[in-house]
Write an enzyme that holds these catalytic residues in place. Structure first.
Site, PDB file in Angstrom:
ATOM      1  N   ILE A 124     -89.757 -25.492 -16.606  1.00  0.00           N
ATOM      2  CA  ILE A 124     -90.924 -25.884 -15.630  1.00  0.00           C
ATOM      3  C   ILE A 124     -90.540 -26.851 -14.108  1.00  0.00           C
ATOM      4  CG2 ILE A 124     -92.761 -27.028 -15.505  1.00  0.00           C
ATOM      5  CD1 ILE A 124     -94.182 -25.170 -13.933  1.00  0.00           C
ATOM      6  N   ASN A 145    -103.430 -33.975 -17.923  1.00  0.00           N
ATOM      7  CA  ASN A 145    -105.044 -33.684 -18.869  1.00  0.00           C
ATOM      8  C   ASN A 145    -105.848 -34.489 -18.034  1.00  0.00           C
ATOM      9  OD1 ASN A 145    -104.849 -36.680 -19.249  1.00  0.00           O
ATOM     10  ND2 ASN A 145    -103.277 -36.234 -20.174  1.00  0.00           N
ATOM     11  N   GLY A 201     -96.012 -32.313 -23.434  1.00  0.00           N
ATOM     12  CA  GLY A 201     -95.958 -30.891 -23.363  1.00  0.00           C
ATOM     13  C   GLY A 201     -95.163 -30.741 -21.879  1.00  0.00           C
ATOM     14  N   ASP A 220     -96.702 -31.743 -19.212  1.00  0.00           N
ATOM     15  CA  ASP A 220     -97.219 -32.769 -18.240  1.00  0.00           C
ATOM     16  C   ASP A 220     -95.924 -34.216 -18.529  1.00  0.00           C
ATOM     17  OD1 ASP A 220     -99.110 -34.318 -16.911  1.00  0.00           O
ATOM     18  OD2 ASP A 220    -100.647 -34.796 -18.688  1.00  0.00           O
ATOM     19  N   SER A 277    -102.635 -25.073 -21.199  1.00  0.00           N
ATOM     20  CA  SER A 277    -103.422 -24.783 -22.057  1.00  0.00           C
ATOM     21  C   SER A 277    -103.350 -24.116 -23.791  1.00  0.00           C
ATOM     22  CB  SER A 277    -105.535 -24.102 -22.177  1.00  0.00           C
ATOM     23  OG  SER A 277    -106.153 -25.516 -21.579  1.00  0.00           O
TER      24      SER A 277
END
Length: 176
Positions: A17, A30, A38, A40, A127
Site C-alpha cells: 500500500i 492503533n 504491520g 502501520d 484489523s
C-alpha cells in the site's frame, strides 16, 4: 481485478500500500497514532517523520483516536498526498460489536476523504493482522460497507483494496 460501481472504479490488488498511486492511503493505526507493526509501521517508515509529527499534534489536541474513528495527515514522503489513520477493532469472537466498529472504520474514512475532496483512496486489510479479525469476515465487512457508501455517494472516483498477502487477495476476489 477492477469493476465499476456507479461512476466509482473499485480495484482489488495484491501489493504494498505504501507504493499505491492514489491521493490517499489508509493506515490501520492503533489508538495512540504513534506507529506500530504491520501496515502501520510500514506507512510510518515509508512516509517519514512528518507523519509521526502530525499524529503527535493530533493526539496532543484530541487524545487517542477511538476505535472506528479516523484522522488525516499528509503523506510525508509517500506517493500519496494524504494518509487517513483509522483504528480497527481487536477481534473478541464477535462479542464486542467488532463488525459495527470495523464498518465504522471504512465509513468514517470515506466520509473524511469526501470532506477533504480526495478522489482516490487505497485501503489495507484493516484489523486482520495483530488484531486477529478473521480475514474472510473482515473482507465481507469492508466490501459491503464500501459498496453501500458508493451506492449513495459518487464523489470518490477510485477505491483500491490493497491486499498485502495472497490469502487476503483471494478472499477479496471471492467477495469476502
Amino acid at each position: 481485478m477492477k469493476f465499476l460501481l456507479n461512476s466509482t472504479v473499485i480495484e482489488i490488488i495484491q501489493g504494498d500500500i505504501t507504493q499505491s498511486e492514489v491521493a490517499c492511503i489508509v493506515n490501520a493505526a492503533n489508538t495512540s497514532l504513534l506507529g506500530g507493526g504491520g501496515v502501520d509501521g510500514a506507512i510510518h517508515r515509508a512516509g517519514g517523520k512528518q507523519i509521526l509529527d502530525e499524529c503527535i499534534r493530533i493526539r496532543n489536541a484530541q487524545g487517542n483516536c477511538p476505535t472506528g474513528e479516523a484522522v488525516i495527515t499528509t503523506g510525508g514522503k509517500l506517493k500519496a498526498k494524504y494518509v487517513i489513520h483509522t483504528v480497527g477493532p481487536v477481534w473478541n469472537d464477535g462479542k464486542n460489536n467488532e463488525r459495527e466498529k470495523l464498518s465504522n472504520c471504512y465509513r468514517n474514512t470515506l466520509n473524511l476523504a469526501v470532506e477533504k475532496g480526495i478522489k482516490s483512496i487505497a485501503f489495507p486489510n484493516i484489523s486482520t493482522g495483530i488484531y486477529g479479525y478473521p480475514k474472510d469476515k473482515a473482507a465481507e465487512v469492508a466490501l459491503k460497507t464500501v459498496v453501500e457508501f458508493v451506492e449513495k455517494n459518487e464523489t470518490i472516483e477510485r477505491i483500491q483494496f490493497v491486499c498485502f498477502d495472497r490469502e487476503n487477495y483471494d478472499i477479496y476476489l471471492g467477495g469476502g
